[in-house]
Scaffold this motif. Sequence first.
Motif, PDB file in Angstrom:
ATOM      1  N   ILE A 156       0.836  -1.203   0.000  1.00 11.61           N
ATOM      2  CA  ILE A 156       0.000   0.000   0.000  1.00 11.61           C
ATOM      3  C   ILE A 156       0.871   1.253   0.000  1.00 11.61           C
ATOM      4  O   ILE A 156       0.583   2.225  -0.697  1.00 11.61           O
ATOM      5  CB  ILE A 156      -0.951   0.007   1.211  1.00 11.61           C
ATOM      6  CG1 ILE A 156      -2.058  -1.038   1.013  1.00 11.61           C
ATOM      7  CG2 ILE A 156      -1.573   1.390   1.402  1.00 11.61           C
ATOM      8  CD1 ILE A 156      -3.087  -1.069   2.128  1.00 11.61           C
ATOM      9  N   GLN A 157       1.958   1.224   0.783  1.00 13.97           N
ATOM     10  CA  GLN A 157       2.817   2.403   0.855  1.00 13.97           C
ATOM     11  C   GLN A 157       3.465   2.690  -0.486  1.00 13.97           C
ATOM     12  O   GLN A 157       3.571   3.852  -0.904  1.00 13.97           O
ATOM     13  CB  GLN A 157       3.887   2.212   1.928  1.00 13.97           C
ATOM     14  CG  GLN A 157       4.688   3.468   2.236  1.00 13.97           C
ATOM     15  CD  GLN A 157       3.802   4.631   2.655  1.00 13.97           C
ATOM     16  OE1 GLN A 157       3.014   4.511   3.600  1.00 13.97           O
ATOM     17  NE2 GLN A 157       3.915   5.763   1.948  1.00 13.97           N
ATOM     18  N   GLU A 158       3.877   1.636  -1.202  1.00 16.65           N
ATOM     19  CA  GLU A 158       4.464   1.824  -2.528  1.00 16.65           C
ATOM     20  C   GLU A 158       3.441   2.423  -3.485  1.00 16.65           C
ATOM     21  O   GLU A 158       3.756   3.308  -4.294  1.00 16.65           O
ATOM     22  CB  GLU A 158       4.960   0.489  -3.082  1.00 16.65           C
ATOM     23  CG  GLU A 158       6.222  -0.028  -2.412  1.00 16.65           C
ATOM     24  CD  GLU A 158       6.583  -1.431  -2.843  1.00 16.65           C
ATOM     25  OE1 GLU A 158       7.757  -1.808  -2.690  1.00 16.65           O
ATOM     26  OE2 GLU A 158       5.685  -2.165  -3.331  1.00 16.65           O
ATOM     27  N   ALA A 159       2.192   1.978  -3.370  1.00 16.86           N
ATOM     28  CA  ALA A 159       1.129   2.502  -4.227  1.00 16.86           C
ATOM     29  C   ALA A 159       0.859   3.970  -3.926  1.00 16.86           C
ATOM     30  O   ALA A 159       0.683   4.788  -4.835  1.00 16.86           O
ATOM     31  CB  ALA A 159      -0.142   1.674  -4.039  1.00 16.86           C
ATOM     32  N   LEU A 160       0.838   4.314  -2.642  1.00 15.32           N
ATOM     33  CA  LEU A 160       0.609   5.701  -2.249  1.00 15.32           C
ATOM     34  C   LEU A 160       1.720   6.610  -2.764  1.00 15.32           C
ATOM     35  O   LEU A 160       1.454   7.703  -3.281  1.00 15.32           O
ATOM     36  CB  LEU A 160       0.514   5.801  -0.724  1.00 15.32           C
ATOM     37  CG  LEU A 160      -0.747   5.238  -0.064  1.00 15.32           C
ATOM     38  CD1 LEU A 160      -0.596   5.195   1.449  1.00 15.32           C
ATOM     39  CD2 LEU A 160      -1.972   6.064  -0.453  1.00 15.32           C
ATOM     40  N   ASP A 161       2.946   6.169  -2.635  1.00 17.17           N
ATOM     41  CA  ASP A 161       4.083   6.965  -3.090  1.00 17.17           C
ATOM     42  C   ASP A 161       4.061   7.141  -4.606  1.00 17.17           C
ATOM     43  O   ASP A 161       4.432   8.199  -5.125  1.00 17.17           O
ATOM     44  CB  ASP A 161       5.400   6.302  -2.667  1.00 17.17           C
ATOM     45  CG  ASP A 161       5.595   6.303  -1.158  1.00 17.17           C
ATOM     46  OD1 ASP A 161       4.926   7.092  -0.470  1.00 17.17           O
ATOM     47  OD2 ASP A 161       6.422   5.493  -0.671  1.00 17.17           O
TER      48      ASP A 161
END
Length: 247
Positions: A19-24
């Motif tokens: 999820i963090q990679e997607a947000l970034d």
Amino acid sequence: MNKMEVLAKLLELGEAFTIQEALDHLKIDRNLMKYYLKVLSEAGFIKRIGKGVYALTPDPKETPSIHEFVLTSLFIKPSAIAYWSALNYHGFTEQIPNIVFVQTTARKKRQELGVFGVRYKIVRIKPEKFFGIEKAWIEEFQVPITDREKTVVDCLDKPRYCGGIIEVAKAFREELGIEKLREYALRMDNSAVIRRLGYLCDYFGVDIDLKKPKTRNYILLDPTMPREGNVNSKWRVIVNVELEGLE
């Protein structure tokens, strides 16, 4: 952005993402991201494989084709491919296990699980035994895997996870770092590892500086096999497997 535009952007991250990679990457609000994840999951384009970890497929009718080693590094942290799986990866054995063996220091309630039709055996070890790990490039991912010498030592520690002593003995036909092998064996702080290693080194003519055990009890060279066979008084092992032909 509509859901297909979001899918296209997510595919730029590869076959899996957090999820963090997607947000970034997408630079959108977390709540909006959750909405897109829900919509794309319902449409079959993404599948949750762990807490905050998803796999992608451009065709909702197909299962994501991500490599099983890559999956492991995503949903089990910290972890390393180990035991029989690592033996095969390093070319020590021609046998291909039908289950992926993973070691971790994390407390996991489940010791076995299945993801996309692949079975995983999760072996929890003490933090002090979690060393000797290298990174292997697999499908543009760096996957932690025990190095050659640590793989051998781990298998001597828990032969049941490598198909027995015969499989790990095959590694002695290949080039190994003997000093590293000795160092790793001592770090395991397990007399059984030292004794099995000492016996195998003697058998294969490998010169290694290991002290003979000071105990009177005998252990099985291969604890997965019956308690029968000749005894080796030097290393205090019962040689209950036939190694002839592996030299």
